[in-house]
Design a protein around this motif. Structure first.
Motif, mmCIF file in Angstrom:
data_model
loop_
_atom_site.group_PDB
_atom_site.id
_atom_site.type_symbol
_atom_site.label_atom_id
_atom_site.label_comp_id
_atom_site.label_asym_id
_atom_site.label_seq_id
_atom_site.Cartn_x
_atom_site.Cartn_y
_atom_site.Cartn_z
ATOM 1 N N PRO A 112 0.790 -1.235 0.000
ATOM 2 C CA PRO A 112 0.000 0.000 0.000
ATOM 3 C C PRO A 112 0.824 1.288 0.000
ATOM 4 O O PRO A 112 0.245 2.370 -0.097
ATOM 5 C CB PRO A 112 -0.814 -0.113 1.293
ATOM 6 N N HIS A 113 2.126 1.221 0.092
ATOM 7 C CA HIS A 113 2.945 2.416 0.272
ATOM 8 C C HIS A 113 3.045 3.270 -0.986
ATOM 9 O O HIS A 113 3.419 2.766 -2.048
ATOM 10 C CB HIS A 113 4.371 2.035 0.688
ATOM 11 N N ARG A 163 11.093 9.888 9.551
ATOM 12 C CA ARG A 163 10.867 9.619 10.980
ATOM 13 C C ARG A 163 11.948 8.697 11.539
ATOM 14 O O ARG A 163 12.419 8.865 12.650
ATOM 15 C CB ARG A 163 9.471 8.985 11.149
ATOM 16 N N ILE A 164 12.349 7.715 10.741
ATOM 17 C CA ILE A 164 13.373 6.764 11.194
ATOM 18 C C ILE A 164 14.742 7.444 11.249
ATOM 19 O O ILE A 164 15.593 7.089 12.072
ATOM 20 C CB ILE A 164 13.415 5.525 10.257
ATOM 21 N N LEU A 224 15.758 3.350 1.569
ATOM 22 C CA LEU A 224 15.424 1.996 2.015
ATOM 23 C C LEU A 224 16.688 1.160 2.193
ATOM 24 O O LEU A 224 16.779 0.340 3.101
ATOM 25 C CB LEU A 224 14.468 1.342 1.015
ATOM 26 N N ASP A 225 17.663 1.393 1.328
ATOM 27 C CA ASP A 225 18.917 0.642 1.441
ATOM 28 C C ASP A 225 19.594 0.883 2.787
ATOM 29 O O ASP A 225 20.253 -0.001 3.336
ATOM 30 C CB ASP A 225 19.878 1.024 0.305
ATOM 31 N N ASP A 226 19.425 2.112 3.322
ATOM 32 C CA ASP A 226 20.057 2.421 4.610
ATOM 33 C C ASP A 226 19.534 1.535 5.740
ATOM 34 O O ASP A 226 20.186 1.388 6.770
ATOM 35 C CB ASP A 226 19.806 3.895 4.985
ATOM 36 N N LEU A 227 18.334 0.988 5.543
ATOM 37 C CA LEU A 227 17.779 0.112 6.583
ATOM 38 C C LEU A 227 18.545 -1.211 6.656
ATOM 39 O O LEU A 227 18.329 -2.013 7.562
ATOM 40 C CB LEU A 227 16.296 -0.170 6.300
ATOM 41 N N TYR A 228 19.415 -1.427 5.688
ATOM 42 C CA TYR A 228 20.215 -2.653 5.666
ATOM 43 C C TYR A 228 21.687 -2.356 5.946
ATOM 44 O O TYR A 228 22.562 -3.141 5.588
ATOM 45 C CB TYR A 228 20.018 -3.396 4.334
ATOM 46 N N GLU A 277 5.090 6.609 -2.740
ATOM 47 C CA GLU A 277 6.460 7.123 -2.593
ATOM 48 C C GLU A 277 6.534 8.155 -1.469
ATOM 49 O O GLU A 277 7.508 8.230 -0.747
ATOM 50 C CB GLU A 277 6.960 7.706 -3.921
ATOM 51 N N ASP A 327 23.178 -2.603 8.586
ATOM 52 C CA ASP A 327 23.758 -3.585 9.518
ATOM 53 C C ASP A 327 24.164 -4.878 8.822
ATOM 54 O O ASP A 327 24.749 -5.762 9.441
ATOM 55 C CB ASP A 327 22.756 -3.879 10.643
ATOM 56 N N SER A 385 8.291 9.908 3.994
ATOM 57 C CA SER A 385 8.010 10.451 5.325
ATOM 58 C C SER A 385 8.340 9.425 6.412
ATOM 59 O O SER A 385 8.762 9.784 7.506
ATOM 60 C CB SER A 385 6.570 10.956 5.429
ATOM 61 N N MET A 386 8.180 8.158 6.104
ATOM 62 C CA MET A 386 8.528 7.127 7.099
ATOM 63 C C MET A 386 10.045 7.060 7.287
ATOM 64 O O MET A 386 10.536 6.938 8.419
ATOM 65 C CB MET A 386 7.959 5.771 6.663
ATOM 66 N N ILE A 392 6.706 6.444 1.839
ATOM 67 C CA ILE A 392 8.039 5.895 2.097
ATOM 68 C C ILE A 392 8.986 7.012 2.550
ATOM 69 O O ILE A 392 9.693 6.846 3.552
ATOM 70 C CB ILE A 392 8.582 5.171 0.833
#
Lengths: 441, 491
Positions: free
Chosen positions: A8-9, A20-21, A26-30, A11, A32, A16-17, A14
């Motif tokens: 449902p997302h 907040r993070i 999105l790649d930055d979420l990986y 752009e 680790d 704005s989320m 994505i």
């Protein structure tokens, strides 16, 4: 990339989320994940299809399968499924729920499991039932393990050689790795030998004994004296049964057995190319704390209203970890609902009549096949809906002749026989068609 | 949802029927008396409309993914696409007998083969088997393959398996069923497997290690390369518990991380419905070199492109279930793979991770976040900050707060399913949240608002929590009574 119907997302969502993070992509979420493990190459997978393309694709695959009238059993029986069963079972409140951990919003699941447990107890003549296991063969393997837990100091489990081949094989696999010593009880004229059983029991090390009610040859076993012999040596006696047959065949409870297991598939579950089916287990109340799997119990809520919850959970893996009675977590709950609704629809009369029709058809087929002169009788013991004969022409030729006539039957057995099974779905005319094809073979 | 108080047995009236059957040309079965059932068969006698209303009423006391948000940690309660259901109900597939000759089931075998190929590509494994019917069944099968590998090499001393303290409960339980002794490796203060604690556990008696990556705290085990080298170095194998595979879809492959054997939960990662506890499907994959140990029966592709079923294989671990697995679930998962395709796979993993991190960052002001690093598909709070207690200037508690159980129960009042609670066991008040990729920002924002509201209630009106839920068909069941005086069937 465009959007995809299950995601449902937008752009904007994505971005704005991510904001907040506190990351920028999105790649930055990986971050680790060590970069060497990020898969950079293209995946060798099919291109995304539209729903219509998916439907057409599966329809084309389905066309490659040849539709046959099934006259085979060996643990999977083509009984009729009343329309209300799949209709109700597919309600998404049932099908898209998880295990009923939150009882307050899972009374639907909990209540049907309670009904299922009750029906399975009544069908098998036992005291308690669990909420289901994977399938019949794994249920038998669980019962094998359970017999060891119920009998301290005993180390060996005996299995009848008349059990269905896939039940025997699954038990053997579990036994090999669980390090259980298995012993075999040979057949005598198509039935588990009581004499051989007694000889093995005399060795004093037998924890459990597994025998079928209706066996791999379709024969209804005479289990007179079995429970007494095993109990005399302080062992656990387990019956592997076809639950549909128990409407007319003497029950494990009546034989005095301790545990009953089997596959609920014969209670209206379609053949489905082998699954999902549903394993069941019922037992005497003294063994309930050794039972694998979930169990639902009745209680009251804060206002004193009758309600249901998962209970006796101290047996289970999420509490006891390696000391649990089994590793089972997910079971076959929706298929338990399937057989519950089936039994509610059929009732005692319907289930008996299913057996009358199957028995009548099987015996008619048996006699007609013998008349063709292309078979020899192997056993003369009573059978229910499945039987074996010795073919006097090559079994392959027989089977392929039947396939040409759109019939799946004459399943070859390890012993060189061929087996046939008949359910209420096969009319007398269907049977005549089979016999006609055999005559031409 | 409303309370409905009937059991099907209470609707029964003698003489009512809901079945129809063909006319019987044969008469009744004539079984020998001593083999016949004597006891009455007390099944319900109801009409068809009774059955339909009863189970419809029951369904209305249930909450599913189609009802609302289901953030149950480690369970991956993503949306279950409806085309999956349509495909699985195609009458041709449903009518196939599992022992039909391979020549008559080429379409069905192609489904199994193709899905196996896709799963192998997604995970970096070589071959998959579909015999296991659920995740725990997959774990057991995977461990059987592990032991078979050691046994076939004549290496009989490997009787131990290492399991992290954060592991799913099924891991140690599966090991015990497989005849292996469980050795626990601790987590470090970052929530990851403690490599220093692992080293002394390794030796010639170790069959392997079971890990999930990301682990049950939702954290990526970033030292996996070193762990793999250590375990392989001592002759052990690495088992991957695929329950947490969702965030890695299209991004990381277990095979590339050094795992040798793994299972997937098709009822989690591959969108098939959970069915109130099952049926699931737990296919097991192995890396190159271990294919021979996979269970039988196996689907193979012959040189001419046709498919066959191999029922006996000398090196195989054996049969782990009745037939070829839960085919109905395999069909659904394959439909999902085709809908996603290579174009959308990666996005599934990314959005699952995005949703989880967004909730974590939005709620860490009210809930205790024990390990404040980027998470993957899920994360764990250790209850409310200060458990919502209020203290006086001297630090004495002047008002009791609320426990995780109360927060979970209060969530039900707002139309959300509760997260997984009191797991993993590393924290006392664990609240494990997994949103999945199929939830919209609006849904998640609503959940975040409610979680904040509950945190506030815990301070201002804790009785509202301890008495929750207030708006469900029943209030909290008396579980102690259920266990103390077990009533397990209707009488």
């Amino acid at each position: 990339m465009g959007t995809f119907s299950y995601f449902p997302h937008t752009e904007e969502d994505i971005s704005s989320m991510l904001e907040r993070i506190g990351v920028s992509s999105l790649d930055d979420l990986y971050s680790d994940v060590p970069p060497e493990f990020i898969h950079k190459a293209d995946y060798d997978l099919p291109d995304a299809m539209s729903e219509q393309e998916v439907r057409d694709f599966f329809a084309s695959l389905d066309k490659k399968d040849i539709k046959l009238k099934v006259f085979a059993g060996a643990g999977a029986y083509d009984h009729y499924t009343p329309a209300v069963v799949p209709y109700l079972t597919s309600r998404s409140e049932f099908s898209t729920a998880y295990t009923p951990y939150q009882a307050e919003i899972s009374q639907g699941t909990l209540r049907y499991i309670f009904e299922y447990q009750t029906m399975m107890c009544r069908l098998t003549g036992m005291d308690v039932s669990n909420a289901s296991l994977y399938d019949g063969p794994t249920a038998a393997a669980e019962a094998m393990k359970m017999s060891l837990a119920c009998t301290k100091k005993k180390t060996r489990v005996l299995v009848s050689e008349t059990l269905l081949p896939n039940v025997l094989k699954t038990i053997r696999t579990y036994a090999k790795f669980h390090e259980v010593e298995l012993g075999a009880i040979p057949a005598e004229d198509g039935q588990t030998s009581l004499g051989a059983l007694k000889a093995e029991l005399a060795k004093g090390d037998v924890a459990g004994v597994v025998v079928p009610a209706v066996n791999r040859y379709g024969i209804i076993e005479d289990l007179t004296g079995f429970a007494e012999a095993v109990h005399e040596e302080k062992g656990i006696v387990i019956e592997y049964c076809d639950p549909s047959a128990l409407a007319v065949v003497k029950t494990p409870g009546e034989w005095g057995f301790d545990i009953a297991v089997g596959d609920g598939q014969s209670l209206g579950i379609p053949l489905n190319f082998g699954g999902p089916y549903v394993g069941f287990m019922t037992c005497r109340s003294e063994y309930v704390r050794k039972m694998p799997g979930r169990i639902v119990g009745e209680t009251v809520d804060g206002e004193g209203r009758r309600c249901y919850c998962l209970t006796l959970q101290a047996r289970e893996q999420h509490i006891r970890r390696e000391k649990a009675t089994s590793n089972i977590c997910s079971n076959e709950s929706l298929m338990a609902l399937y057989v519950t609704i089936y039994m509610a629809v059929m009732g005692p009369e319907g289930l008996r009549e299913v057996n009358n029709l199957s028995y009548g058809g099987a015996h008619y087929l048996h006699d007609e096949l013998l008349k063709t002169g292309k078979f020899e009788e192997v056993f003369t013991r009573p059978f229910l809906k499945e039987f074996v004969l010795k073919p006097l022409i090559p079994a392959e030729k027989l089977q392929s002749k039947l396939l040409d006539a759109g019939i799946f039957g004459a399943l070859q057995t390890e012993e060189g026989y061929v087996s046939f099974a008949v359910t209420e779905k096969r009319s007398k005319a269907d049977i005549d068609e089979l016999v006609k094809a055999v005559k031409e073979a | 949802m409303r309370y409905y108080d009937k059991l099907i047995f209470e609707l029964s009236r003698k003489g009512r029927t809901a079945f129809t059957l063909p006319r019987n040309p044969y008469g009744a079965a004539s079984l020998p008396d001593k083999l016949s059932r004597k006891s009455s068969l007390d099944l319900p006698e109801v009409s068809e409309v009774d059955v339909v209303r009863h189970y419809t009423n029951l369904s209305q006391m249930n909450f599913g993914v189609d009802t609302g948000f289901y953030p149950l940690g480690s369970c991956t309660m993503k949306y279950n696409p409806k085309i999956n259901e349509e495909v699985a109900s195609m009458p041709g597939f449903m009518a196939l007998h599992p022992l039909q000759p391979a020549s008559t089931v080429q379409g069905a075998l192609e489904v199994i083969w193709n899905l196996g190929k896709s799963l192998a590509e997604i995970t970096g494994m070589s071959r998959f088997t579909f015999g296991p019917c659920a995740g725990a069944h997959g774990e057991l099968t995977g461990l059987m393959i592990m032991r078979q590998y050691h046994m076939k090499r004549g290496d009989l001393a490997r009787t131990k398996v290492i399991v992290p303290d954060s592991a799913h409960g099924t891991n140690p339980a599966s090991a015990a069923v497989c005849g292996l002794q469980v050795v626990v490796v601790k987590s470090n203060e970052r929530g990851l497997v403690d490599v220093e604690d692992l080293k002394p556990l390794l030796g010639p008696d170790v069959a392997g290690i079971m890990m999930t990556n990301p682990n049950t705290l939702g954290l990526f085990e970033r030292e996996i390369k070193e762990i793999a080298a250590l375990v392989h170095g001592c002759g052990g194998l690495l088992y991957y518990d695929g329950a947490n595979m969702n965030p890695l879809l299209g991004i990381v492959r277990p095979g590339d991380m050094g795992f040798d054997i793994m299972h997937l939960n098709l009822h989690k990662t591959f969108s098939t419905p959970h069915g109130g506890g099952g049926p699931g499907s737990g296919p097991v994959g192995v890396r190159k070199g271990l294919e021979a140990y996979l269970p039988v029966p196996k689907v193979v592709r012959k040189e001419d492109g046709s498919f066959d079923v191999v029922r006996d294989d000398e090196d195989s671990a054996g049969e782990v279930s009745g037939f070829l697995g839960n085919f109905g679930i395999i069909l659904r998962a394959y439909a999902y793979v085709l809908m996603l395709g290579k174009q959308n796979l990666r996005r599934a993993g990314q959005l699952a991770t995005l949703n989880a991190n967004y909730i974590k960052e939005s709620l860490k002001d009210a809930y205790k976040l024990p390990i404040p690093s980027v998470c993957k598909h899920e994360f764990v709070f250790d209850g409310l900050i200060d458990n919502g207690e209020r203290k006086d200037a001297q630090g004495n508690v002047i008002r009791q707060g609320a426990r995780t159980l109360d927060v979970a129960k209060r969530l039900l009042d707002f139309g959300f399913h509760a997260p997984t609670i009191y797991f993993p066991l590393l924290f006392h008040e664990a609240l494990m949240i997994e949103p999945t990729e199929t939830e919209s920002k609006e849904t998640i924002d609503a959940f975040i608002d409610v979680m904040h509201k509950i945190a506030k209630e815990a301070e201002e009106d804790p009785a509202k929590l301890s008495g929750a839920p207030h708006s469900t068909p029943i209030s909290r069941p008396d579980e102690t009574r259920a266990a103390r005086e077990p009533k397990l069937k209707y009488e």
